[in-house]
Design a protein around this motif. Sequence first.
Motif, mmCIF file in Angstrom:
data_model
loop_
_atom_site.group_PDB
_atom_site.id
_atom_site.type_symbol
_atom_site.label_atom_id
_atom_site.label_comp_id
_atom_site.label_asym_id
_atom_site.label_seq_id
_atom_site.Cartn_x
_atom_site.Cartn_y
_atom_site.Cartn_z
ATOM 1 N N GLU A 1 38.240 74.491 -42.709
ATOM 2 C CA GLU A 1 37.606 74.002 -41.491
ATOM 3 C C GLU A 1 38.351 74.516 -40.245
ATOM 4 N N LYS A 2 39.662 74.512 -40.303
ATOM 5 C CA LYS A 2 40.457 74.985 -39.174
ATOM 6 C C LYS A 2 41.328 76.150 -39.649
ATOM 7 N N PRO A 3 40.817 77.338 -39.573
ATOM 8 C CA PRO A 3 41.607 78.488 -40.041
ATOM 9 C C PRO A 3 42.829 78.716 -39.156
ATOM 10 N N VAL A 4 43.920 79.144 -39.787
ATOM 11 C CA VAL A 4 45.156 79.453 -39.066
ATOM 12 C C VAL A 4 45.447 80.951 -39.112
ATOM 13 N N GLU B 1 44.209 84.958 -40.299
ATOM 14 C CA GLU B 1 42.957 85.700 -40.323
ATOM 15 C C GLU B 1 42.338 85.718 -41.707
ATOM 16 N N GLU B 2 43.166 85.617 -42.766
ATOM 17 C CA GLU B 2 42.615 85.603 -44.120
ATOM 18 C C GLU B 2 41.801 84.336 -44.393
ATOM 19 N N ASP B 3 42.000 83.281 -43.596
ATOM 20 C CA ASP B 3 41.265 82.034 -43.809
ATOM 21 C C ASP B 3 39.808 82.142 -43.408
ATOM 22 N N THR B 4 39.438 83.185 -42.673
ATOM 23 C CA THR B 4 38.062 83.290 -42.192
ATOM 24 C C THR B 4 37.175 84.081 -43.147
ATOM 25 N N GLY B 5 37.735 85.078 -43.827
ATOM 26 C CA GLY B 5 36.919 85.885 -44.708
ATOM 27 C C GLY B 5 37.514 87.244 -44.939
ATOM 28 N N PRO B 6 36.767 88.142 -45.595
ATOM 29 C CA PRO B 6 37.295 89.465 -45.924
ATOM 30 C C PRO B 6 37.409 90.353 -44.692
ATOM 31 N N LEU B 7 38.283 91.389 -44.795
ATOM 32 C CA LEU B 7 38.508 92.345 -43.719
ATOM 33 C C LEU B 7 37.353 93.333 -43.645
ATOM 34 N N VAL B 8 36.876 93.591 -42.419
ATOM 35 C CA VAL B 8 35.810 94.559 -42.169
ATOM 36 C C VAL B 8 36.271 95.456 -41.018
ATOM 37 N N GLN B 9 36.234 96.789 -41.223
ATOM 38 C CA GLN B 9 36.585 97.752 -40.188
ATOM 39 C C GLN B 9 35.432 98.709 -39.950
ATOM 40 N N HIS B 10 35.124 98.918 -38.699
ATOM 41 C CA HIS B 10 34.174 99.961 -38.322
ATOM 42 C C HIS B 10 34.973 101.056 -37.617
ATOM 43 N N ILE B 11 34.839 102.254 -38.123
ATOM 44 C CA ILE B 11 35.600 103.393 -37.591
ATOM 45 C C ILE B 11 34.614 104.402 -37.028
ATOM 46 N N TYR B 12 34.864 104.809 -35.774
ATOM 47 C CA TYR B 12 33.981 105.750 -35.084
ATOM 48 C C TYR B 12 34.812 106.971 -34.690
ATOM 49 N N GLU B 13 34.218 108.154 -34.841
ATOM 50 C CA GLU B 13 34.893 109.402 -34.500
ATOM 51 C C GLU B 13 33.952 110.268 -33.674
ATOM 52 N N LEU B 14 34.469 110.705 -32.500
ATOM 53 C CA LEU B 14 33.738 111.640 -31.639
ATOM 54 C C LEU B 14 34.400 113.002 -31.802
ATOM 55 N N HIS B 15 33.672 113.954 -32.354
ATOM 56 C CA HIS B 15 34.233 115.257 -32.700
ATOM 57 C C HIS B 15 33.533 116.343 -31.899
ATOM 58 N N LEU C 1 40.672 82.672 -31.080
ATOM 59 C CA LEU C 1 41.284 81.509 -31.713
ATOM 60 C C LEU C 1 42.776 81.700 -31.969
ATOM 61 N N GLN C 2 43.312 82.846 -31.586
ATOM 62 C CA GLN C 2 44.732 83.141 -31.745
ATOM 63 C C GLN C 2 45.178 82.981 -33.193
ATOM 64 N N LEU C 3 44.418 83.560 -34.102
ATOM 65 C CA LEU C 3 44.780 83.520 -35.506
ATOM 66 C C LEU C 3 45.943 84.460 -35.773
ATOM 67 N N GLU C 4 46.741 84.087 -36.768
ATOM 68 C CA GLU C 4 47.838 84.953 -37.183
ATOM 69 C C GLU C 4 47.260 86.201 -37.841
ATOM 70 N N THR C 5 47.657 87.352 -37.330
ATOM 71 C CA THR C 5 47.120 88.609 -37.838
ATOM 72 C C THR C 5 48.068 89.229 -38.838
ATOM 73 N N ARG D 1 37.137 90.378 -39.148
ATOM 74 C CA ARG D 1 36.969 89.570 -40.357
ATOM 75 C C ARG D 1 35.549 89.013 -40.389
ATOM 76 N N LEU D 2 34.967 89.053 -41.608
ATOM 77 C CA LEU D 2 33.648 88.447 -41.790
ATOM 78 C C LEU D 2 33.820 86.931 -41.838
ATOM 79 N N TRP D 3 33.148 86.241 -40.891
ATOM 80 C CA TRP D 3 33.220 84.776 -40.862
ATOM 81 C C TRP D 3 32.345 84.255 -41.993
ATOM 82 N N THR D 4 32.957 84.053 -43.164
ATOM 83 C CA THR D 4 32.223 83.796 -44.405
ATOM 84 C C THR D 4 31.471 82.477 -44.369
ATOM 85 N N SER D 5 32.032 81.461 -43.718
ATOM 86 C CA SER D 5 31.370 80.142 -43.714
ATOM 87 C C SER D 5 29.989 80.204 -43.080
#
Length: 904
Positions: free
Chosen positions: A655-658, A660-674, A722-726, A792-796
Amino acid sequence: MESSHSPKPRRHCCRWRTRPEQKTSFSSDNSHLTGGQGTEAGDDLDQKHTRPACAPLYHWRTVKIGGEMDPVGTCYIAIQNFSAYAEYSPCRTSNPDPEGQGFCQAGFSVDFTKEGMLVVGGPGSFYWQGQVITVGVAEILNGYSLKTILRQVQGEKQTGAAADSYDDSYLGERGCVCAFILVCSIFFFSLQMASYFGYTVAVTDVNGDGLDDVLVGAPLYMEREQESNPRELGRVYLYLQTHTLTFTLPTLLTGTHLFGRFGGAIAPLGDLNQDGYNGRSVLRFGCEERQGCVFIFNGDSDGIRPLASQVLRGSWPSSGSPPGFGFTLRGDGDIDNNHYPDLIVGAFGVGKAVVYRARPVVTINAHLILTPRVLNPDEKSCQLHCLSLFLLCVCVCVCVCVALQTELQLDWLKQRGAVKRVLFINSRQHQLNQLLDEAEFRDKLTPISMTLNYSLHESVTHPGQSLRPILDHYSKTFHQDQAYILLDCGEDNMCIPNLKLSAFMDQEELVIGDDNPLTLIINSANEGEGAYEAELHVLLPPEAEYVGVERRREDLQRLNCEHRAENQTRMVVCDLGNPMVAGTNVRHRHTHTHTHTHTQTLTGLLRTKLSNKDSSRSNPVTLTVNIAARAEVDLRGVSHPAQIVLPLPNWKPKEKPVREEDTGPLVQHIYELHNLGPSSLSRTLLTLGWPARFRDEHLLYALQILTEGPIRCHSNHTLNPLQLETSPSLQDTPELLGFLKNTSSLRRSRRAASSTQSSKALNCSTVTCFSVECVVSRLDRGQSAVVKIRSRLWTSTFLERQNIPYVLNSSLSFRVQEMPYRVMPHTLPQHSASIGTFVVWAIPDVSFAVPLWVIILAILLGLLVLAMLTLAMWKCGFFDRARPSKDDDVSDREQLTDDKLTDA
């Protein structure tokens, strides 16, 4: 001149006639003599026995309300070894104050004429215009009395104030006129106020015509380079006397050191170099580091030479007050009896006097003669020693009559390092008479110059003289003569070529950054006589680089070219032949590459250059090519991971995540301008849209924005509100890096495409997104800029909506704003795309579950079918099959036992 002031100075003792000391008494205020009486003097007074002593700052109290004291100055004249004397104060008159003679300072300078007339300078009269007073010494002595304070001496002549027409001091430029007077009222005027014109005066025959000339110093003369910035340099005026009492306009000598007070002292020196013209020395009080300088100027038939033949410098540094070297000068006296005039220089600041002894001056006449003057390369009459090689010779004759140290140089016009065309026979150095083989040098047109330098040998000393002689400063110590090479150019020995030049390019447009080189096809032809040292000059623009050159036909001789850079000019120089004979036609190709440019066109200049004086250049050819800028930009992106399967194993929402792992899995979007090139980009705007919230629920909770390359990003949304621990950021996997390098554009796999059809899209048009703007600076060909959004994907949020597949799409677009060129394409590259992360479920969808009654019915039907099959088989006798008899079974066993025994 040689100074006797040295670490071991020479001492010269002057013998003075001695007599009992005579005391001179003054009044109580030290302003008047109290002893002595008027003396009658005749007209035969000798200047050598007359001694003046002046006090230019002498003040006397005038009858005024305020009782001021004016510095009028005064002099005392003594004769016959001080047996008679008189005071002479010509400015102590009834005309006081600055506008009159109140600031006269008479006696600031004093001298005698040949006739014995006393000349007194008063630089402060008439508002510092200055004046000069002349009077006879006999007239000063006759009738002198201590009781007479204001006295008018008979025969006295004074210069007056200048007319108002000369006064332009109200303009702030030139001031009043100063004057100098001689007998018969000959005036010399100054045109500048407060220049101290007349501070020093000298009379001598400068140009050797038998008539005395006048030199006047103005040490405070100011030269105006700008009206608001005058420079105090000092000046000396020379008035040449052409006929009796007829003078030319002044010849000017101006100082060069600021505040140097050039002309503060002038002294005639006599004939220094025995050429019949008198020299003179001029003080420059400041000079380098305020040490003081004395300049020696020689006279000639035209007056005075403008450049000093020698400069004497003081040897005392100026730490506080200046040493005053050169403040007083006395010359035209032979102290050491060597028949050359010497010079005495005073330095009042250090209490020294320096004696400069004149060295004997040697004047030399030398001659340099070449034979023959025209050299025929076919006439080789000289043979080298020990060799059977005949060469062309030229004879060099040098005639001098004094023991000198000489230096003879051959082919002097050739610079150091160049091939000398003439060498000495014995030493084979370019210092006697050998012409090299024609293949060893190129220049056949310019003359072969021979030079002779000479100087006195340091060890040579004139008999009976202690000082070494010196060459005349104005003597010619450098002699030159020339020989010419005979050419095959007709009777006139002059070749007149006729070179034609044409060129074109293989491209009409160059794209900046493109690797394709530009080729120039050049055709050079000579339609006249031989062209010596023919060269093709290709002037390159700063944006072009020279690659190479080739002939069009392999059977022709290869063209030699080199790249040269002189100052800011860059060119390619190709040798066309020496000579390039008539009828020669050379066709070759130049290859060049280009770099970045700020111009819309590239212009190259082609021309041929020859050594021939006539027609030394061909027609210039100018080639111009258009410049274009073009770049292809690729936008690449990937989601890591591409999809997330819910529910997560061994994970429960908090209910109260502390962390970043408490919210859900890691998701990264990577963009490249070439940038695929070929041209560069200087500014590109990259805009990202990030699906952050649906109403009040988080979707992709953004934590960090990471960049690589020349890119800077900022967002309108606070990251990690939310100032979650990263957790520490993980490096990209090799598979992910390979995807970015090998993917040319944003693509989706078939599986992803099929999933999209059945998934609910969450993008910036359906949910709340925050934007990220990135500015990409210079991006050259092959370079990339990368942006990573770590979230992070907010799984809830998704667990509340189970069994519904989603795709989270982030949008991105770029727009090129600038390119680093003055040439810009009509349209700049821009593009937009999106990246999706899929959310799928591991449990089946409850909407597709089979009802329980269907399952029970299926089981019952299965049992019914089994019973029917059993009944049918029973009816068919399947279960009533005949079994074999026991006897048969026993016999079989016995047979098997017998077989085993037999084998054993």
